[in-house]
Motif scaffolding. Structure first.
Motif, PDB file in Angstrom:
ATOM      1  N   LYS A   1      15.087 -33.413 -22.838  1.00  0.00           N
ATOM      2  CA  LYS A   1      13.856 -33.031 -22.153  1.00  0.00           C
ATOM      3  C   LYS A   1      14.130 -32.641 -20.710  1.00  0.00           C
ATOM      4  O   LYS A   1      13.540 -31.701 -20.174  1.00  0.00           O
ATOM      5  N   LEU A   2      15.035 -33.386 -20.052  1.00  0.00           N
ATOM      6  CA  LEU A   2      15.391 -33.070 -18.673  1.00  0.00           C
ATOM      7  C   LEU A   2      16.037 -31.694 -18.568  1.00  0.00           C
ATOM      8  O   LEU A   2      15.753 -30.922 -17.652  1.00  0.00           O
ATOM      9  N   VAL A   3      16.928 -31.393 -19.525  1.00  0.00           N
ATOM     10  CA  VAL A   3      17.576 -30.080 -19.534  1.00  0.00           C
ATOM     11  C   VAL A   3      16.544 -28.984 -19.754  1.00  0.00           C
ATOM     12  O   VAL A   3      16.529 -27.961 -19.063  1.00  0.00           O
ATOM     13  N   ASP A   4      15.647 -29.203 -20.710  1.00  0.00           N
ATOM     14  CA  ASP A   4      14.605 -28.213 -20.997  1.00  0.00           C
ATOM     15  C   ASP A   4      13.685 -28.020 -19.798  1.00  0.00           C
ATOM     16  O   ASP A   4      13.245 -26.912 -19.499  1.00  0.00           O
ATOM     17  N   ALA A   5      13.392 -29.132 -19.088  1.00  0.00           N
ATOM     18  CA  ALA A   5      12.504 -29.046 -17.917  1.00  0.00           C
ATOM     19  C   ALA A   5      13.158 -28.220 -16.818  1.00  0.00           C
ATOM     20  O   ALA A   5      12.511 -27.411 -16.156  1.00  0.00           O
ATOM     21  N   THR A   6      14.487 -28.411 -16.632  1.00  0.00           N
ATOM     22  CA  THR A   6      15.215 -27.622 -15.632  1.00  0.00           C
ATOM     23  C   THR A   6      15.206 -26.152 -16.000  1.00  0.00           C
ATOM     24  O   THR A   6      15.014 -25.268 -15.166  1.00  0.00           O
ATOM     25  N   SER A   7      15.387 -25.892 -17.304  1.00  0.00           N
ATOM     26  CA  SER A   7      15.461 -24.505 -17.759  1.00  0.00           C
ATOM     27  C   SER A   7      14.132 -23.787 -17.646  1.00  0.00           C
ATOM     28  O   SER A   7      14.077 -22.590 -17.401  1.00  0.00           O
ATOM     29  N   SER A   8      13.044 -24.524 -17.822  1.00  0.00           N
ATOM     30  CA  SER A   8      11.732 -23.871 -17.835  1.00  0.00           C
ATOM     31  C   SER A   8      11.021 -23.901 -16.496  1.00  0.00           C
ATOM     32  O   SER A   8       9.984 -23.292 -16.323  1.00  0.00           O
ATOM     33  N   SER A   9      11.579 -24.646 -15.533  1.00  0.00           N
ATOM     34  CA  SER A   9      10.899 -24.761 -14.241  1.00  0.00           C
ATOM     35  C   SER A   9      11.006 -23.463 -13.458  1.00  0.00           C
ATOM     36  O   SER A   9      11.981 -22.738 -13.535  1.00  0.00           O
ATOM     37  N   THR A  10       9.996 -23.181 -12.683  1.00  0.00           N
ATOM     38  CA  THR A  10       9.989 -22.006 -11.802  1.00  0.00           C
ATOM     39  C   THR A  10       9.615 -22.457 -10.397  1.00  0.00           C
ATOM     40  O   THR A  10       8.758 -23.303 -10.218  1.00  0.00           O
ATOM     41  N   GLU A  11      10.313 -21.868  -9.431  1.00  0.00           N
ATOM     42  CA  GLU A  11      10.059 -22.250  -8.046  1.00  0.00           C
ATOM     43  C   GLU A  11       8.817 -21.530  -7.512  1.00  0.00           C
ATOM     44  O   GLU A  11       8.674 -20.326  -7.646  1.00  0.00           O
ATOM     45  N   ALA A  12       7.933 -22.318  -6.906  1.00  0.00           N
ATOM     46  CA  ALA A  12       6.737 -21.717  -6.301  1.00  0.00           C
ATOM     47  C   ALA A  12       7.166 -20.959  -5.048  1.00  0.00           C
ATOM     48  O   ALA A  12       7.991 -21.416  -4.281  1.00  0.00           O
ATOM     49  N   ARG A  13       6.649 -19.785  -4.853  1.00  0.00           N
ATOM     50  CA  ARG A  13       7.011 -19.004  -3.672  1.00  0.00           C
ATOM     51  C   ARG A  13       5.871 -18.078  -3.281  1.00  0.00           C
ATOM     52  O   ARG A  13       5.014 -17.742  -4.082  1.00  0.00           O
ATOM     53  N   THR A  14       5.905 -17.680  -2.038  1.00  0.00           N
ATOM     54  CA  THR A  14       4.928 -16.707  -1.557  1.00  0.00           C
ATOM     55  C   THR A  14       5.549 -15.315  -1.657  1.00  0.00           C
ATOM     56  O   THR A  14       6.757 -15.168  -1.837  1.00  0.00           O
ATOM     57  N   SER A  15       4.741 -14.309  -1.519  1.00  0.00           N
ATOM     58  CA  SER A  15       5.229 -12.931  -1.617  1.00  0.00           C
ATOM     59  C   SER A  15       6.243 -12.653  -0.517  1.00  0.00           C
ATOM     60  O   SER A  15       6.071 -13.053   0.634  1.00  0.00           O
ATOM     61  N   VAL A  16       7.319 -11.968  -0.880  1.00  0.00           N
ATOM     62  CA  VAL A  16       8.347 -11.626   0.088  1.00  0.00           C
ATOM     63  C   VAL A  16       7.809 -10.669   1.151  1.00  0.00           C
ATOM     64  O   VAL A  16       8.336 -10.597   2.257  1.00  0.00           O
TER      65      VAL A  16
ATOM     66  N   LEU B   1      11.423  -1.201   5.121  1.00  0.00           N
ATOM     67  CA  LEU B   1      10.201  -1.584   4.411  1.00  0.00           C
ATOM     68  C   LEU B   1       9.443  -2.690   5.154  1.00  0.00           C
ATOM     69  O   LEU B   1       8.215  -2.701   5.193  1.00  0.00           O
ATOM     70  N   GLU B   2      10.183  -3.613   5.744  1.00  0.00           N
ATOM     71  CA  GLU B   2       9.548  -4.747   6.430  1.00  0.00           C
ATOM     72  C   GLU B   2       8.991  -4.367   7.794  1.00  0.00           C
ATOM     73  O   GLU B   2       7.967  -4.899   8.219  1.00  0.00           O
ATOM     74  N   LEU B   3       9.683  -3.460   8.484  1.00  0.00           N
ATOM     75  CA  LEU B   3       9.317  -3.150   9.871  1.00  0.00           C
ATOM     76  C   LEU B   3       8.366  -1.959   9.917  1.00  0.00           C
ATOM     77  O   LEU B   3       8.762  -0.833  10.212  1.00  0.00           O
ATOM     78  N   GLN B   4       7.128  -2.206   9.608  1.00  0.00           N
ATOM     79  CA  GLN B   4       6.138  -1.136   9.660  1.00  0.00           C
ATOM     80  C   GLN B   4       5.795  -0.810  11.112  1.00  0.00           C
ATOM     81  O   GLN B   4       5.831  -1.663  11.985  1.00  0.00           O
ATOM     82  N   GLY B   5       5.512   0.448  11.349  1.00  0.00           N
ATOM     83  CA  GLY B   5       5.182   0.872  12.715  1.00  0.00           C
ATOM     84  C   GLY B   5       6.390   1.182  13.563  1.00  0.00           C
ATOM     85  O   GLY B   5       6.310   1.148  14.798  1.00  0.00           O
ATOM     86  N   LEU B   6       7.529   1.515  12.947  1.00  0.00           N
ATOM     87  CA  LEU B   6       8.722   1.885  13.704  1.00  0.00           C
ATOM     88  C   LEU B   6       8.526   3.253  14.369  1.00  0.00           C
ATOM     89  O   LEU B   6       7.718   4.064  13.904  1.00  0.00           O
ATOM     90  N   PRO B   7       9.274   3.532  15.437  1.00  0.00           N
ATOM     91  CA  PRO B   7       9.167   4.848  16.077  1.00  0.00           C
ATOM     92  C   PRO B   7       9.525   5.964  15.106  1.00  0.00           C
ATOM     93  O   PRO B   7      10.326   5.772  14.185  1.00  0.00           O
ATOM     94  N   ALA B   8       8.954   7.123  15.303  1.00  0.00           N
ATOM     95  CA  ALA B   8       9.248   8.282  14.462  1.00  0.00           C
ATOM     96  C   ALA B   8      10.479   9.008  14.992  1.00  0.00           C
ATOM     97  O   ALA B   8      10.786   8.984  16.178  1.00  0.00           O
ATOM     98  N   GLY B   9      11.195   9.657  14.072  1.00  0.00           N
ATOM     99  CA  GLY B   9      12.392  10.407  14.436  1.00  0.00           C
ATOM    100  C   GLY B   9      13.496  10.161  13.431  1.00  0.00           C
ATOM    101  O   GLY B   9      13.307   9.438  12.447  1.00  0.00           O
ATOM    102  N   VAL B  10      14.659  10.781  13.677  1.00  0.00           N
ATOM    103  CA  VAL B  10      15.842  10.555  12.842  1.00  0.00           C
ATOM    104  C   VAL B  10      16.834   9.744  13.660  1.00  0.00           C
ATOM    105  O   VAL B  10      17.256  10.179  14.742  1.00  0.00           O
ATOM    106  N   PHE B  11      17.216   8.582  13.140  1.00  0.00           N
ATOM    107  CA  PHE B  11      18.040   7.641  13.892  1.00  0.00           C
ATOM    108  C   PHE B  11      19.360   7.361  13.178  1.00  0.00           C
ATOM    109  O   PHE B  11      19.503   7.589  11.975  1.00  0.00           O
ATOM    110  N   TYR B  12      20.319   6.827  13.966  1.00  0.00           N
ATOM    111  CA  TYR B  12      21.588   6.343  13.428  1.00  0.00           C
ATOM    112  C   TYR B  12      21.531   4.810  13.367  1.00  0.00           C
ATOM    113  O   TYR B  12      20.750   4.186  14.100  1.00  0.00           O
TER     114      TYR B  12
END
Length: 599
Positions: free
Chosen positions: A171-186, A547-558
């Motif tokens: 049962k312990l093995v099955d519980a480990t296998s079926s458990s899912t970690e609660a998380r918030t949206s990335v 994707l994370e940094l919304q509102g970055l300056p416009a242009g082509v950067f290195y």
């Protein structure tokens, strides 16, 4: 083409001549040691590696070769121990291995086979079970035997525990296998064009760089992403989709813990032609980010970037060509007018190496250490496990004069000239590097304002360096610079390269050195075991920044401008991008400490 055939014939003869030596040095090969290969001959080791790729890649049933290896190397200790205990009616115990989110599939297969004595197929099946469910029973026997086995597995760096083989233990093995970690949206509270999840179009997504980028982006985003695979190979796109859905591995199969990452979004395929603006626009429509991985970039146009700007979509590419990078930069004003953020040369080198140089330069100036010289040094074992496209890019780079900077002035030198010995650290050692025309020389000079900049490259075995010099001397530059010729030459060369890769591995290293006017040096070294995966990690890490940094300056950067347009994000990127190897931060700190003692 006659010259090409002659060169390839010489390469084949040299490879055959090297085989007897290679057979005696197999035991010291990093790749073969890592995968647990103890083959008595070169032919046997190659057969084993081929069989492993087949097993991990398409999950076929046991082949004849597999059964031979199980007979020779598999001992099936656990089954014999279990039968003996059942006959004696002793209490049974079991050894359970839990997922640690650190190991690769092939590492775990190797450890289970070697330590537990399972067959090749059983070891792979157990590894897959651990990856998908979180744990698996790998051994059963008496308490004493299980404790010894658990200790052996722990010494092999796997997380193993001993449990009683009863209803409660199961049962312990099955519980480990079926458990899912609660998380918030990335993505937190961010919003995108289509809602709470971003939509990303991967141009060239069915190629090796594109596929590895897709997998790593999937991991970074925890599956919360909609992906459009834009390319020509619908069959490969389908394999990648099934991989992300947890059904199979497309090729390679090294990500163990990723298997439980659930795909929350969608994966679709869109056929494109790089010369057809309409197909490109169709693939990009509604996306938040376009990642261009379809090389070679030498002698290519900027149509993908132009379409992205017209549609107002954030753009990045893995360009490794100086002229292409400069042409992208010329479109910066158009990007500003459309309020679009774009970034070019965002792979590993260039890409990760540029940000490493920027970080090291900033650290030096903070310590009143004004850099006068910047040196990029790179090493790749064999081809690094990459595909024919990058091999074609290398051939085309050999046709270009190398631009370096001396006292602030651009100087053109011959490719593969200016040899120097570079210490890449204990994993790689000292290698003889040669000059190559790479865009980070130009971009770092412009952005970091360092008067002397160059970039050199080395590969292994040394035979490849000799062959590259021969190519430069024998094949006319005009022919080498032709995309069609370079692609055909790469296709012919690839089988020989794959043969060598099986022996020398696919590791890679970067070394960045900044030097002041008193010739005092500050250095940073990065090392990764698998170049193909490391490219995907670095590219996906930059995609996450955009994707994370919304509102970055416009242009082509290195990439060197990341800290300028998004203060504080340079270290975040470096931590992500170097996760597959020794991190820039650790190496930079070690190197800085050693250097500052000298000062």
């Amino acid at each position: 083409f006659e010259t090409m055939r002659m060169l390839m014939a010489l390469a084949a003869l040299a490879a055959l001549a090297a085989m007897p030596c290679a057979a005696f040095t197999l035991s010291s090969s990093p790749l073969l040691q890592h995968r647990g290969y103890r083959a008595p001959s070169l032919a046997c080791s190659i057969a084993r590696r081929t069989n492993r790729v087949c097993r991990l890649g398409v999950m076929k049933e046991d082949s004849v070769v597999d059964k031979v290896f199980d007979t020779l190397f598999g001992t099936k200790k656990e089954a014999a121990g279990k039968r003996a205990l059942e006959e004696e009616h002793e209490e049974m115990f079991m050894v359970v291995v839990n997922d640690d989110k650190e190991h690769y599939v092939d590492e775990v297969v190797k450890i289970i086979r070697k330590t537990v004595g399972r067959t090749w197929k059983d070891s792979l099946d157990l590894t897959m079970q651990i990856g998908r469910k979180g744990s698996a029973i790998v051994y059963m026997g008496s308490k004493e035997d299980c404790e010894r086995m658990s200790e052996a597995l722990l010494q092999s760096t796997l997380k193993a525990v001993v449990m009683r083989d009863d209803e409660e233990g199961r049962k312990l093995v099955d519980a480990t296998s079926s458990s899912t970690e609660a998380r918030t949206s990335v993505w937190g509270e961010k919003s995108f064009r289509n809602g709470a999840r971003p939509r990303v179009t991967l141009i060239g997504g069915t190629g090796r760089v594109g596929a590895w980028t897709l997998r790593e982006l999937f991991k970074f985003s925890q599956g919360e992403i909609d992906i459009v695979i834009a390319g020509r190979n619908e069959k490969m796109a389908d394999k990648l989709k099934r991989q992300l859905e947890g059904e199979s591995f497309a090729f390679g199969g090294r990500e163990w813990s990723t298997m439980r990452t659930k795909l929350m979004g969608s994966v679709s395929f869109e056929p494109i032609s790089l010369s057809d603006r309409e197909s490109l626009a169709r693939a990009m429509k509604g996306s938040d980010l376009v990642i261009h991985t379809a090389g070679p970039f030498q002698n290519a146009d900027t149509k993908v970037l132009q379409v992205a700007i017209e549609l107002g979509i954030t753009y990045m590419d893995v360009c490794d060509d100086q002229d292409f990078a400069a042409k992208c930069r010329e479109l910066s004003q158009q990007a500003v007018e459309k309020n679009v953020t774009c970034m070019t040369t965002c792979g590993i080198y260039p890409g990760l190496s540029n940000v490493m140089a920027s970080s090291l330069t900033r650290q030096a100036r903070k310590d009143s250490f004004e850099p006068q010289s910047l040196r990029f040094s790179y090493f790749t074992a064999g081809t690094g496990g990459v595909g024919g496209t990058i091999l074609a890019s290398t051939f085309m780079l050999l046709a270009e004069p190398c631009q370096v900077y001396r006292n602030g002035e651009a100087v053109k030198l011959e490719p593969l000239s200016m040899e120097r010995s570079v210490d890449f650290g204990e994993e790689v050692g000292t290698r003889r590097t040669m000059l190559l025309n790479l865009p980070e020389v130009m971009t770092s000079h412009q952005i970091l304002n360092i008067p002397n900049v160059d970039a050199t490259f080395a590969t292994a075995p040394e035979f490849w360096n000799v062959l590259l010099r021969g190519i430069v001397k024998v094949i006319p530059r005009k022919l080498l610079s032709d995309r069609s010729f370079a692609s055909k030459f790469a296709a012919i060369s690839l089988p020989i390269n794959r043969l060598v890769d099986a022996i020398v591995g696919s590791s890679a290293a970067i070394r960045i050195d900044v030097e002041d006017k008193n010739q005092q040096t500050l250095s940073s070294i990065w090392y990764g075991r698998y170049l193909n995966q490391a490219v995907g990690v670095a590219t996906a890490a930059m995609a996450m920044e955009l994707l994370e940094l919304q509102g970055l300056p416009a242009g082509v950067f290195y990439p060197e401008e990341l800290e300028m347009i998004a203060p504080g994000r340079e270290e975040v990127f470096l931590a992500r991008a170097s996760k597959d190897g020794k991190t820039n931060r650790e190496r930079a700190a070690d190197a800085a400490a050693a250097t500052m003692e000298g000062r």
